[in-house]
Design a protein around this motif. Sequence first.
Motif, mmCIF file in Angstrom:
data_model
loop_
_atom_site.group_PDB
_atom_site.id
_atom_site.type_symbol
_atom_site.label_atom_id
_atom_site.label_comp_id
_atom_site.label_asym_id
_atom_site.label_seq_id
_atom_site.Cartn_x
_atom_site.Cartn_y
_atom_site.Cartn_z
ATOM 1 N N GLN A 67 58.950 4.933 24.856
ATOM 2 C CA GLN A 67 57.625 5.308 25.360
ATOM 3 C C GLN A 67 56.527 4.454 24.713
ATOM 4 O OE1 GLN A 67 57.500 9.449 24.363
ATOM 5 N NE2 GLN A 67 58.872 10.071 26.034
ATOM 6 N N HIS A 68 56.940 3.375 24.043
ATOM 7 C CA HIS A 68 55.999 2.506 23.331
ATOM 8 C C HIS A 68 55.104 1.774 24.340
ATOM 9 C CE1 HIS A 68 54.515 -0.539 20.507
ATOM 10 N NE2 HIS A 68 55.002 0.224 19.527
ATOM 11 N N PRO A 69 53.830 1.584 24.029
ATOM 12 C CA PRO A 69 52.946 0.884 24.978
ATOM 13 C C PRO A 69 53.269 -0.602 25.151
ATOM 14 C CG PRO A 69 51.796 1.365 22.921
ATOM 15 C CD PRO A 69 53.107 2.103 22.847
ATOM 16 N N ASN A 70 53.990 -1.195 24.193
ATOM 17 C CA ASN A 70 54.321 -2.614 24.289
ATOM 18 C C ASN A 70 55.607 -2.801 25.097
ATOM 19 O OD1 ASN A 70 55.865 -5.127 23.053
ATOM 20 N ND2 ASN A 70 53.671 -5.490 22.815
ATOM 21 N N GLU A 71 55.550 -3.669 26.125
ATOM 22 C CA GLU A 71 56.709 -3.841 27.007
ATOM 23 C C GLU A 71 57.883 -4.523 26.311
ATOM 24 O OE1 GLU A 71 53.861 -7.265 27.610
ATOM 25 O OE2 GLU A 71 53.725 -5.062 27.620
ATOM 26 N N PHE A 72 57.606 -5.375 25.287
ATOM 27 C CA PHE A 72 58.706 -6.039 24.584
ATOM 28 C C PHE A 72 59.549 -5.013 23.815
ATOM 29 C CE2 PHE A 72 60.300 -7.901 20.606
ATOM 30 C CZ PHE A 72 61.143 -8.871 21.124
ATOM 31 N N GLU B 89 59.529 3.243 36.257
ATOM 32 C CA GLU B 89 58.202 3.220 36.877
ATOM 33 C C GLU B 89 57.184 2.462 36.028
ATOM 34 O OE1 GLU B 89 57.150 7.251 37.462
ATOM 35 O OE2 GLU B 89 58.868 7.705 38.792
ATOM 36 N N HIS B 90 57.666 1.741 35.014
ATOM 37 C CA HIS B 90 56.747 0.995 34.157
ATOM 38 C C HIS B 90 56.090 -0.135 34.943
ATOM 39 C CE1 HIS B 90 55.385 -1.521 30.738
ATOM 40 N NE2 HIS B 90 55.332 -0.357 30.079
ATOM 41 N N ARG B 91 54.888 -0.499 34.521
ATOM 42 C CA ARG B 91 54.139 -1.519 35.255
ATOM 43 C C ARG B 91 54.723 -2.920 35.081
ATOM 44 N NH1 ARG B 91 51.374 -4.278 31.469
ATOM 45 N NH2 ARG B 91 51.082 -3.265 29.440
ATOM 46 N N HIS B 92 55.453 -3.146 33.985
ATOM 47 C CA HIS B 92 55.948 -4.505 33.703
ATOM 48 C C HIS B 92 57.383 -4.661 34.188
ATOM 49 C CE1 HIS B 92 56.519 -8.329 31.642
ATOM 50 N NE2 HIS B 92 55.217 -8.327 31.368
ATOM 51 N N SER B 93 57.670 -5.790 34.854
ATOM 52 C CA SER B 93 59.009 -6.021 35.426
ATOM 53 C C SER B 93 60.077 -6.167 34.349
ATOM 54 C CB SER B 93 59.004 -7.277 36.304
ATOM 55 O OG SER B 93 58.655 -8.421 35.538
ATOM 56 N N TYR B 94 59.705 -6.666 33.157
ATOM 57 C CA TYR B 94 60.681 -6.820 32.078
ATOM 58 C C TYR B 94 61.281 -5.471 31.702
ATOM 59 C CZ TYR B 94 62.510 -7.918 27.407
ATOM 60 O OH TYR B 94 63.321 -8.057 26.313
ATOM 61 N N VAL B 95 60.445 -4.433 31.654
ATOM 62 C CA VAL B 95 60.922 -3.095 31.306
ATOM 63 C C VAL B 95 61.756 -2.525 32.450
ATOM 64 C CG1 VAL B 95 60.213 -0.755 30.698
ATOM 65 C CG2 VAL B 95 58.932 -2.720 29.815
ATOM 66 N N ARG B 96 61.320 -2.691 33.682
ATOM 67 C CA ARG B 96 62.027 -2.100 34.829
ATOM 68 C C ARG B 96 63.424 -2.695 34.998
ATOM 69 N NH1 ARG B 96 57.060 -3.196 37.327
ATOM 70 N NH2 ARG B 96 58.050 -4.679 38.758
ATOM 71 N N ARG B 97 63.538 -4.010 34.881
ATOM 72 C CA ARG B 97 64.860 -4.606 35.092
ATOM 73 C C ARG B 97 65.835 -4.250 33.976
ATOM 74 N NH1 ARG B 97 62.107 -9.759 34.316
ATOM 75 N NH2 ARG B 97 62.621 -10.721 32.327
ATOM 76 N N ASN B 98 65.335 -4.091 32.741
ATOM 77 C CA ASN B 98 66.216 -3.659 31.668
ATOM 78 C C ASN B 98 66.552 -2.176 31.788
ATOM 79 O OD1 ASN B 98 66.736 -5.991 29.880
ATOM 80 N ND2 ASN B 98 64.510 -6.034 29.717
ATOM 81 N N ALA B 99 65.651 -1.403 32.380
ATOM 82 C CA ALA B 99 65.950 0.006 32.621
ATOM 83 C C ALA B 99 67.079 0.142 33.640
ATOM 84 C CB ALA B 99 64.689 0.724 33.119
ATOM 85 N N ARG C 256 59.854 -1.787 24.488
ATOM 86 C CA ARG C 256 60.596 -0.975 25.454
ATOM 87 C C ARG C 256 61.813 -1.741 25.992
ATOM 88 N NH1 ARG C 256 57.534 3.068 29.528
ATOM 89 N NH2 ARG C 256 55.905 3.872 28.160
ATOM 90 N N GLY C 257 61.576 -2.993 26.426
ATOM 91 C CA GLY C 257 62.679 -3.767 27.010
ATOM 92 C C GLY C 257 63.790 -4.026 26.018
ATOM 93 N N SER C 258 63.444 -4.369 24.765
ATOM 94 C CA SER C 258 64.464 -4.623 23.744
ATOM 95 C C SER C 258 65.284 -3.372 23.468
ATOM 96 C CB SER C 258 63.805 -5.116 22.459
ATOM 97 O OG SER C 258 63.097 -6.306 22.691
ATOM 98 N N THR C 259 64.593 -2.211 23.431
ATOM 99 C CA THR C 259 65.305 -0.959 23.182
ATOM 100 C C THR C 259 66.250 -0.626 24.333
ATOM 101 O OG1 THR C 259 63.367 -0.170 21.966
ATOM 102 C CG2 THR C 259 65.002 1.467 22.599
ATOM 103 N N LEU C 260 65.829 -0.882 25.549
ATOM 104 C CA LEU C 260 66.689 -0.626 26.709
ATOM 105 C C LEU C 260 67.928 -1.531 26.687
ATOM 106 C CD1 LEU C 260 63.933 -0.211 29.440
ATOM 107 C CD2 LEU C 260 65.575 1.540 28.751
ATOM 108 N N ARG C 261 67.729 -2.751 26.291
ATOM 109 C CA ARG C 261 68.892 -3.659 26.194
ATOM 110 C C ARG C 261 69.847 -3.191 25.099
ATOM 111 N NH1 ARG C 261 68.555 -8.574 28.737
ATOM 112 N NH2 ARG C 261 70.008 -9.477 27.230
ATOM 113 N N PHE C 262 69.279 -2.638 24.022
ATOM 114 C CA PHE C 262 70.129 -2.129 22.947
ATOM 115 C C PHE C 262 70.930 -0.915 23.412
ATOM 116 C CE2 PHE C 262 70.057 1.367 19.805
ATOM 117 C CZ PHE C 262 71.107 0.945 19.015
ATOM 118 N N LEU C 263 70.333 -0.071 24.233
ATOM 119 C CA LEU C 263 71.022 1.129 24.696
ATOM 120 C C LEU C 263 72.235 0.791 25.567
ATOM 121 C CD1 LEU C 263 68.013 3.484 25.549
ATOM 122 C CD2 LEU C 263 69.421 3.448 23.480
ATOM 123 N N CYS C 264 72.230 -0.402 26.152
ATOM 124 C CA CYS C 264 73.397 -0.818 26.951
ATOM 125 C C CYS C 264 74.647 -0.963 26.083
ATOM 126 C CB CYS C 264 73.113 -2.132 27.666
ATOM 127 S SG CYS C 264 71.789 -2.046 28.893
#
Length: 711
Positions: free
Chosen positions: A63-68, A98-108, A70-78
């Motif tokens: 839920q961090h405001p920084n997209e990097f 539903e995040h505004r940044h594509s980096y977060v959405r694709r890793n989600a 969020r995306g790094s954490t999502l990749r780690f969860l894989c």
Amino acid sequence: MIANGERLPGILMIIIRFVLPMQDHMIKKLLLIFWEIVPKTTPDGKLLQEMILVCDAYRKDLQHPNEFVRGSTLRFLCKLKEPELLEPLMPAIRGCLEHRHSYVRRNAVLAIFTIYKNFEFLIPDAPELVATFLEGEQDMSCKRNAFVMLLHADQDRALTYLASCLDQVNSFGDILQLVIVELIYKVCHANPTERSRFIRCIYNLLNSSSPAVRYEAAGTLVTLSSAPTAIKAAATAYIELIVKESDNNVKLIVLDRLIALRENPSHERVLQDLVMDILRVLSSPDLEVRKKTLNLAMDLVSSRNIEEMVLVLKKEVSKTLNTGEHEDTGKYRQLLVRTLHTCCMKFPDVAASVIPVLTQFLSDSNELAALDVLVFVREAVHTFESLRPLIIEQLLDAFAGIKSVKIHRAALWILGEYASSPDDIQAIMSATRQALGEIPIVEDELKRAAGEKSDETDQQTGGQSVSKLVTSDGTYATQSAFNTTSVQKKGEARPPLRQYLMSGDFFIGASIGSTLTKLALRYVHLVQDPVKQNRFCTEAMLIIATIVHLGKSGLCTKAITNDDQDRLLMMLKVLSDRSPAVVDVFIEQCRKAISTMLEAKSQEEASTQKAKEKPGNKVQPDDPIAFLELSSTRGSEFAGTENVFELSLNQALIGSATATSQTQAADATGASKLNKVTQLTGFSDPVYAEAYVNVNQYDIVLIILLCVCDR
């Protein structure tokens, strides 16, 4: 925790208290690596209590405001294998879609895909969730990841989405188009009735802006359909890729695909119409690419397009003459000469237009190209009797410009063997006299030597031409023309044949004697006037005698050898006696010998070509009939429609107990490749790896197969 072999039970809480709260992005990324490898369970398999705090930190990072972050954490969860840690995080992971940044959405999407694949009970509605996400998503990388998930998790939903946007596929990004090609390939092989529904999409992707998509689409089209229009479209796409691609390795790979297409008899006729397009690949500067292109074009050319192909090759020849001399230029010129030679032998109608182009190579500094031309001329002059006057004329025109002694010897032999009219014989004699210079040679060389001396008055001593030279110490020295090699005047060059003789190469002298003997005997046979007969024979004997005299005079760098001298003296005896038996040897038997040699060479080439051809499929009366619709694995009898993934798997099983002798015979090629497989890890390792090594010139390609063993 264990560090340096000692157990540190409190280190985990220290990291949680002091490192985990830090907001530095690099520290957070290193922490993710740490949490990936740190043991998360007790020895009895229960989750550590400290991991509850870590899990809460994961939730906050999601839920961090920084997209990097969020995306790094999502990749780690894989990479997490503990469902107890993932279960509390599922609402946060869903929210990242539903995040505004594509980096977060694709890793989600990747995280949801991995969790659904490993722990389906945590998110059972993942396919429906991702399908809904895919319909409203605009970013191509996010759509690609979502489509990949549907491709593996719920193929029906993927097909439904693809069917809804078939007309828009060309506007998609290349990363998504590649996945669409893979889906169509799998669906059409699993259900052949779907081909008509999606094959038009493959046709459209052949015009994609991405070379990778076009390459994959062409390969898929060939496996899905053997219709002439499909093969032509795929081959055209391959040719365009080769022409426009700058990487030579890519050119060679795509060329191999074209060559593989040609090996199918049903495709060869289609490719024959594309020969002129294939020749466009000659614009590549790489020699290996040009060599493969010429071989492929030569295999495909027919009487319908041979003239056009010859015109293109003649233009390529002209280009090599206008460019600077380079190692590859000379080799390419040699390839062109050999290809034109083959064209003339397969299609005699074009020989007349090719011969004038090739004979200009006789004066080429590249001796190999000139030798190839003479091999062609020898075969052409023997095979095409109607072209002999033209070939003799072209050889005589190029004779004075030849720069190599080997080429001169071969040209003299051809002229002496195949000159058949008195005019041609006289022209050859004139060309030989001109290439030797003034006769007798010894007297002419002595005059040269005398004219080269200093301004001192020449003195005649013992009939020898001598001159006084001033040495470095100021004294006079006497130099005779008989005890030194004559020095040609500055800027003055000897005629070519005389230059060879003065350099001590008297093998060319023996060739001149043999050629003049053949010409004289044939001239006597053709001309009935005794005066002309005697004049011609006398002139030939004079030239032979002056060569022998030159070899024994001491003016040359090396004296004549005994073998060459005996050969020349024998020629003089043949011309003086002219016995019928000897005349028959020179006029008839020599021609029969070359005819026998060329026939043996032709038979050897035919047998070699036959050995390269694929043996036809022999079907016995009691062989079982394989029905395509009833067979789960399609065999080689349905070449062009088999699933290459299944075929590769079958090849990997060669030699096992499940492989039949028929399968082993059919997949011998695959078995030979398996001999080059190198094992990289042990059989008991968690990750098994092996590599197939493919060497192409200076490039080494490793195809690595990884297998993860779940215990």
